[in-house]
Design a protein around this motif. Structure first.
Motif, short mmCIF file in Angstrom:
data_model
loop_
_atom_site.label_atom_id
_atom_site.label_comp_id
_atom_site.label_asym_id
_atom_site.label_seq_id
_atom_site.Cartn_x
_atom_site.Cartn_y
_atom_site.Cartn_z
N ILE A 4 -31.84 -21.92 -43.73
CA ILE A 4 -31.49 -22.18 -45.12
C ILE A 4 -32.68 -22.83 -45.82
O ILE A 4 -33.21 -23.84 -45.35
N LEU A 5 -33.08 -22.24 -46.93
CA LEU A 5 -34.09 -22.82 -47.81
C LEU A 5 -33.42 -23.06 -49.15
O LEU A 5 -33.02 -22.11 -49.82
N PRO A 29 -31.55 -27.83 -37.65
CA PRO A 29 -32.78 -27.04 -37.54
C PRO A 29 -32.77 -25.93 -38.59
O PRO A 29 -31.70 -25.50 -39.03
N GLN A 30 -33.90 -25.52 -38.99
CA GLN A 30 -34.06 -24.42 -39.94
C GLN A 30 -33.36 -24.71 -41.27
O GLN A 30 -32.72 -23.85 -41.85
N LEU A 52 -43.77 -21.88 -47.38
CA LEU A 52 -42.84 -22.80 -46.71
C LEU A 52 -42.08 -22.06 -45.61
O LEU A 52 -41.92 -22.58 -44.51
N LEU A 53 -41.64 -20.86 -45.89
CA LEU A 53 -40.93 -20.08 -44.87
C LEU A 53 -41.82 -19.73 -43.69
O LEU A 53 -41.38 -19.73 -42.55
N LEU A 58 -37.90 -20.99 -40.00
CA LEU A 58 -36.86 -20.26 -40.70
C LEU A 58 -37.02 -18.75 -40.50
O LEU A 58 -38.14 -18.24 -40.45
N THR A 59 -35.91 -18.07 -40.40
CA THR A 59 -35.90 -16.62 -40.35
C THR A 59 -35.08 -16.13 -41.53
O THR A 59 -33.86 -16.08 -41.46
N PRO A 60 -35.72 -15.81 -42.65
CA PRO A 60 -34.94 -15.41 -43.82
C PRO A 60 -34.24 -14.07 -43.59
O PRO A 60 -34.82 -13.14 -43.08
#
Length: 64
Positions: A4-5, A29-30, A52-53, A58-60
């Motif tokens: 989650i961003l 995490p993430q 940032l990703l 993070l795995t969008p």
């Protein structure tokens, strides 16, 4: 696992991260936040969000 961003105005995203961390007892995490201001150029924000990703685990999977 999902990532989650949160992209939010001013310190709202950071406050959300702190609230979630408080409720869960630890930061998930993430789970990241990016602060933006009304004067920020949206075209400048996209590369910053992508950076940032790339620099986090993070795995969008979906952009909302």
């Amino acid at each position: 696992m999902i990532g989650i961003l949160v992209i939010a105005h001013d310190t709202l995203g950071d406050s959300f991260v702190r609230a979630v961390t408080h409720v869960l007892g630890t930061r998930p995490p993430q789970f990241e936040a990016m602060s933006v201001k009304g004067t920020d150029d949206p075209l400048d924000l996209v590369p910053a969000a992508r950076a940032l990703l790339e620099n986090t685990p993070l795995t969008p999977t979906e952009i909302v």
